[in-house]
Design a protein around this motif. Structure first.
Motif, PDB file in Angstrom:
ATOM      1  N   PHE A 191       0.829  -1.206   0.000  1.00  0.00           N
ATOM      2  CA  PHE A 191       0.000   0.000   0.000  1.00  0.00           C
ATOM      3  C   PHE A 191       0.868   1.263   0.000  1.00  0.00           C
ATOM      4  O   PHE A 191       0.618   2.201  -0.751  1.00  0.00           O
ATOM      5  CB  PHE A 191      -0.926  -0.023   1.224  1.00  0.00           C
ATOM      6  CG  PHE A 191      -1.756   1.221   1.353  1.00  0.00           C
ATOM      7  CD1 PHE A 191      -2.894   1.412   0.581  1.00  0.00           C
ATOM      8  CD2 PHE A 191      -1.394   2.227   2.262  1.00  0.00           C
ATOM      9  CE1 PHE A 191      -3.648   2.571   0.710  1.00  0.00           C
ATOM     10  CE2 PHE A 191      -2.143   3.378   2.380  1.00  0.00           C
ATOM     11  CZ  PHE A 191      -3.284   3.552   1.601  1.00  0.00           C
ATOM     12  N   ASN A 192       1.892   1.287   0.854  1.00  0.00           N
ATOM     13  CA  ASN A 192       2.781   2.448   0.919  1.00  0.00           C
ATOM     14  C   ASN A 192       3.561   2.640  -0.384  1.00  0.00           C
ATOM     15  O   ASN A 192       3.812   3.775  -0.809  1.00  0.00           O
ATOM     16  CB  ASN A 192       3.756   2.293   2.088  1.00  0.00           C
ATOM     17  CG  ASN A 192       3.080   2.407   3.429  1.00  0.00           C
ATOM     18  OD1 ASN A 192       1.998   3.006   3.541  1.00  0.00           O
ATOM     19  ND2 ASN A 192       3.678   1.832   4.467  1.00  0.00           N
ATOM     20  N   THR A 193       3.931   1.523  -1.018  1.00  0.00           N
ATOM     21  CA  THR A 193       4.656   1.609  -2.295  1.00  0.00           C
ATOM     22  C   THR A 193       3.776   2.223  -3.379  1.00  0.00           C
ATOM     23  O   THR A 193       4.212   3.096  -4.138  1.00  0.00           O
ATOM     24  CB  THR A 193       5.125   0.213  -2.736  1.00  0.00           C
ATOM     25  OG1 THR A 193       5.964  -0.357  -1.716  1.00  0.00           O
ATOM     26  CG2 THR A 193       5.892   0.295  -4.046  1.00  0.00           C
ATOM     27  N   VAL A 194       2.525   1.759  -3.439  1.00  0.00           N
ATOM     28  CA  VAL A 194       1.586   2.317  -4.420  1.00  0.00           C
ATOM     29  C   VAL A 194       1.344   3.792  -4.149  1.00  0.00           C
ATOM     30  O   VAL A 194       1.316   4.624  -5.070  1.00  0.00           O
ATOM     31  CB  VAL A 194       0.252   1.530  -4.394  1.00  0.00           C
ATOM     32  CG1 VAL A 194      -0.793   2.216  -5.289  1.00  0.00           C
ATOM     33  CG2 VAL A 194       0.468   0.096  -4.845  1.00  0.00           C
ATOM     34  N   LEU A 195       1.173   4.150  -2.879  1.00  0.00           N
ATOM     35  CA  LEU A 195       0.953   5.550  -2.516  1.00  0.00           C
ATOM     36  C   LEU A 195       2.162   6.404  -2.880  1.00  0.00           C
ATOM     37  O   LEU A 195       2.010   7.519  -3.431  1.00  0.00           O
ATOM     38  CB  LEU A 195       0.666   5.649  -1.009  1.00  0.00           C
ATOM     39  CG  LEU A 195       0.390   7.062  -0.470  1.00  0.00           C
ATOM     40  CD1 LEU A 195      -0.838   7.655  -1.137  1.00  0.00           C
ATOM     41  CD2 LEU A 195       0.223   7.032   1.044  1.00  0.00           C
ATOM     42  N   VAL A 236       2.185   9.535  -5.598  1.00  0.00           N
ATOM     43  CA  VAL A 236       2.649  10.878  -5.234  1.00  0.00           C
ATOM     44  C   VAL A 236       3.789  11.315  -6.140  1.00  0.00           C
ATOM     45  O   VAL A 236       3.815  12.446  -6.650  1.00  0.00           O
ATOM     46  CB  VAL A 236       3.083  10.906  -3.752  1.00  0.00           C
ATOM     47  CG1 VAL A 236       3.761  12.234  -3.422  1.00  0.00           C
ATOM     48  CG2 VAL A 236       1.884  10.683  -2.842  1.00  0.00           C
ATOM     49  N   LEU A 237       4.775  10.413  -6.357  1.00  0.00           N
ATOM     50  CA  LEU A 237       5.914  10.745  -7.217  1.00  0.00           C
ATOM     51  C   LEU A 237       5.467  10.970  -8.658  1.00  0.00           C
ATOM     52  O   LEU A 237       6.008  11.854  -9.347  1.00  0.00           O
ATOM     53  CB  LEU A 237       6.961   9.629  -7.158  1.00  0.00           C
ATOM     54  CG  LEU A 237       7.712   9.473  -5.832  1.00  0.00           C
ATOM     55  CD1 LEU A 237       8.644   8.279  -5.900  1.00  0.00           C
ATOM     56  CD2 LEU A 237       8.495  10.745  -5.501  1.00  0.00           C
ATOM     57  N   TYR A 238       4.494  10.201  -9.110  1.00  0.00           N
ATOM     58  CA  TYR A 238       3.989  10.362 -10.485  1.00  0.00           C
ATOM     59  C   TYR A 238       3.331  11.723 -10.655  1.00  0.00           C
ATOM     60  O   TYR A 238       3.532  12.403 -11.676  1.00  0.00           O
ATOM     61  CB  TYR A 238       2.997   9.247 -10.805  1.00  0.00           C
ATOM     62  CG  TYR A 238       2.427   9.332 -12.202  1.00  0.00           C
ATOM     63  CD1 TYR A 238       3.165   8.918 -13.308  1.00  0.00           C
ATOM     64  CD2 TYR A 238       1.146   9.848 -12.411  1.00  0.00           C
ATOM     65  CE1 TYR A 238       2.636   9.009 -14.583  1.00  0.00           C
ATOM     66  CE2 TYR A 238       0.611   9.944 -13.687  1.00  0.00           C
ATOM     67  CZ  TYR A 238       1.355   9.520 -14.773  1.00  0.00           C
ATOM     68  OH  TYR A 238       0.840   9.614 -16.034  1.00  0.00           O
ATOM     69  N   ILE A 239       2.548  12.146  -9.668  1.00  0.00           N
ATOM     70  CA  ILE A 239       1.905  13.466  -9.739  1.00  0.00           C
ATOM     71  C   ILE A 239       2.961  14.579  -9.755  1.00  0.00           C
ATOM     72  O   ILE A 239       2.870  15.536 -10.527  1.00  0.00           O
ATOM     73  CB  ILE A 239       0.934  13.645  -8.548  1.00  0.00           C
ATOM     74  CG1 ILE A 239      -0.235  12.668  -8.672  1.00  0.00           C
ATOM     75  CG2 ILE A 239       0.428  15.085  -8.481  1.00  0.00           C
ATOM     76  CD1 ILE A 239      -1.158  12.649  -7.469  1.00  0.00           C
ATOM     77  N   ILE A 240       3.979  14.425  -8.887  1.00  0.00           N
ATOM     78  CA  ILE A 240       5.060  15.422  -8.861  1.00  0.00           C
ATOM     79  C   ILE A 240       5.781  15.464 -10.204  1.00  0.00           C
ATOM     80  O   ILE A 240       6.115  16.540 -10.719  1.00  0.00           O
ATOM     81  CB  ILE A 240       6.049  15.100  -7.718  1.00  0.00           C
ATOM     82  CG1 ILE A 240       5.364  15.258  -6.355  1.00  0.00           C
ATOM     83  CG2 ILE A 240       7.274  16.004  -7.802  1.00  0.00           C
ATOM     84  CD1 ILE A 240       6.226  14.824  -5.192  1.00  0.00           C
ATOM     85  N   ASP A 261      14.014   1.381  -4.682  1.00  0.00           N
ATOM     86  CA  ASP A 261      14.816   1.481  -3.465  1.00  0.00           C
ATOM     87  C   ASP A 261      13.934   1.332  -2.221  1.00  0.00           C
ATOM     88  O   ASP A 261      14.334   0.701  -1.232  1.00  0.00           O
ATOM     89  CB  ASP A 261      15.547   2.812  -3.441  1.00  0.00           C
ATOM     90  CG  ASP A 261      16.431   2.965  -2.211  1.00  0.00           C
ATOM     91  OD1 ASP A 261      17.375   2.169  -2.056  1.00  0.00           O
ATOM     92  OD2 ASP A 261      16.166   3.876  -1.400  1.00  0.00           O
ATOM     93  N   TYR A 262      12.727   1.888  -2.249  1.00  0.00           N
ATOM     94  CA  TYR A 262      11.816   1.775  -1.113  1.00  0.00           C
ATOM     95  C   TYR A 262      11.377   0.322  -0.894  1.00  0.00           C
ATOM     96  O   TYR A 262      11.219  -0.134   0.238  1.00  0.00           O
ATOM     97  CB  TYR A 262      10.582   2.658  -1.335  1.00  0.00           C
ATOM     98  CG  TYR A 262       9.572   2.576  -0.224  1.00  0.00           C
ATOM     99  CD1 TYR A 262       9.774   3.236   0.982  1.00  0.00           C
ATOM    100  CD2 TYR A 262       8.412   1.796  -0.376  1.00  0.00           C
ATOM    101  CE1 TYR A 262       8.852   3.143   2.001  1.00  0.00           C
ATOM    102  CE2 TYR A 262       7.490   1.706   0.643  1.00  0.00           C
ATOM    103  CZ  TYR A 262       7.710   2.376   1.831  1.00  0.00           C
ATOM    104  OH  TYR A 262       6.795   2.281   2.859  1.00  0.00           O
ATOM    105  N   ILE A 263      11.192  -0.403  -1.991  1.00  0.00           N
ATOM    106  CA  ILE A 263      10.799  -1.805  -1.876  1.00  0.00           C
ATOM    107  C   ILE A 263      11.892  -2.616  -1.211  1.00  0.00           C
ATOM    108  O   ILE A 263      11.628  -3.583  -0.490  1.00  0.00           O
ATOM    109  CB  ILE A 263      10.462  -2.385  -3.268  1.00  0.00           C
ATOM    110  CG1 ILE A 263       9.211  -1.696  -3.833  1.00  0.00           C
ATOM    111  CG2 ILE A 263      10.257  -3.884  -3.217  1.00  0.00           C
ATOM    112  CD1 ILE A 263       8.888  -2.086  -5.254  1.00  0.00           C
TER     113      ILE A 263
END
Length: 269
Positions: free
Chosen positions: A20-24, A28-32, A75-77
């Motif tokens: 869930f956090n990865t998708v979120l 967010v990064l895609y919008i930025i 990297d987050y994964i």
């Protein structure tokens, strides 16, 4: 089953909360990224860049930003970025060697679009070809020759050779040479040439572009006279052909002999 229990549920070594956090994070990064690309697009529009160069620059920025987004998410994964970057670097080197000529043309195309030695509809000589520029691409420049052949010139050939642009300036000078007999006086021939010039209204007559007629060379069989006149770029060929015809008519009218190479032989007893 409460919410925390759902989030703590494992799929292999990854929890639902991690997914869930990865998708979120990705959203967010895609919008930025989209916001950044819009800002870059507006900046390029203000700079009034060539359309081809603008599209190329936007494509490079888009790929670069999306790769950065992907690396952050990976990297987050928990995937080791160092190994991934090393693999991508090796793959990039191999790809660059395989596409060496294409990359050379691409870099030359960007250089041409930035420096602008010519534009579309300009008549140029470049890469051993003369013609009217129809399109400046990132890999090839499309040129149409006077006999309507379309030639695609690699941009690397153009950037590494001398470029002659015949359409960059508003005015061009026509230099022509005519021969007349030694039996005709200099002033008589020059007057006939000026009459031919006066018969063509497209020839410019401003003080800094006044027509010139002068003796160019004393040849073996004739005297060569140079005629230099200024015209608008678009009138260059029409005036050249018209001046050739006008000079012949003026020479005939003034009885000036247009000679050809010949040899006089004197017999001595």
């Amino acid at each position: 089953m409460d919410l925390q229990a759902i989030l703590d549920f494992n799929i292999g070594t990854i929890t639902v909360e991690k997914i869930f956090n990865t998708v979120l994070l990705f959203v967010v990064l895609y919008i930025i990224a989209r916001i950044l690309l819009k800002m870059i697009g507006r900046l390029m529009a203000r700079l009034k860049m060539e359309r081809t160069l603008e599209l190329f620059a936007m494509a490079v920025c888009r790929v670069g930003i999306y790769i950065l987004v992907a690396l952050i998410v990976i990297d987050y994964i928990g995937v080791p970025i160092t190994s991934l970057v090393a693999v991508l670097s090796v793959a990039g080197v191999a790809l660059s060697l395989a596409l060496q000529n294409t990359l050379s043309n691409l870099i030359s195309g960007v250089q041409l679009l930035i420096t602008k030695p010519f534009a579309v509809d300009h008549y140029v000589e470049a890469g051993g070809v003369g013609g009217t520029v129809k399109e400046i691409g990132l890999i090839y420049t499309r040129v149409a020759t006077p006999d309507n052949k379309v030639i695609y010139i690699p941009n690397s050939d153009i950037s590494s050779s001398r470029i002659i642009n015949y359409s960059a300036e508003e005015f061009r000078r026509i230099d022509l040479t005519y021969s007349a007999s030694y039996d005709d006086g200099l002033e008589k021939v020059k007057e006939a040439l000026f009459q031919a010039i006066d018969a063509i209204p497209e020839i410019l007559r401003q003080e800094d572009k006044a027509p010139l007629v002068a003796v160019n060379k004393y040849g073996d069989s004739a005297i060569d006279y140079v005629v230099r006149v200024w015209v608008k770029n678009s009138d260059y060929w029409a005036v050249t052909y018209a001046l050739n015809e006008a000079v012949k008519a003026s020479f005939d009218r003034n009885q000036v002999e247009m000679t050809y190479p010949h040899l006089n032989v004197h017999m001595v007893k």
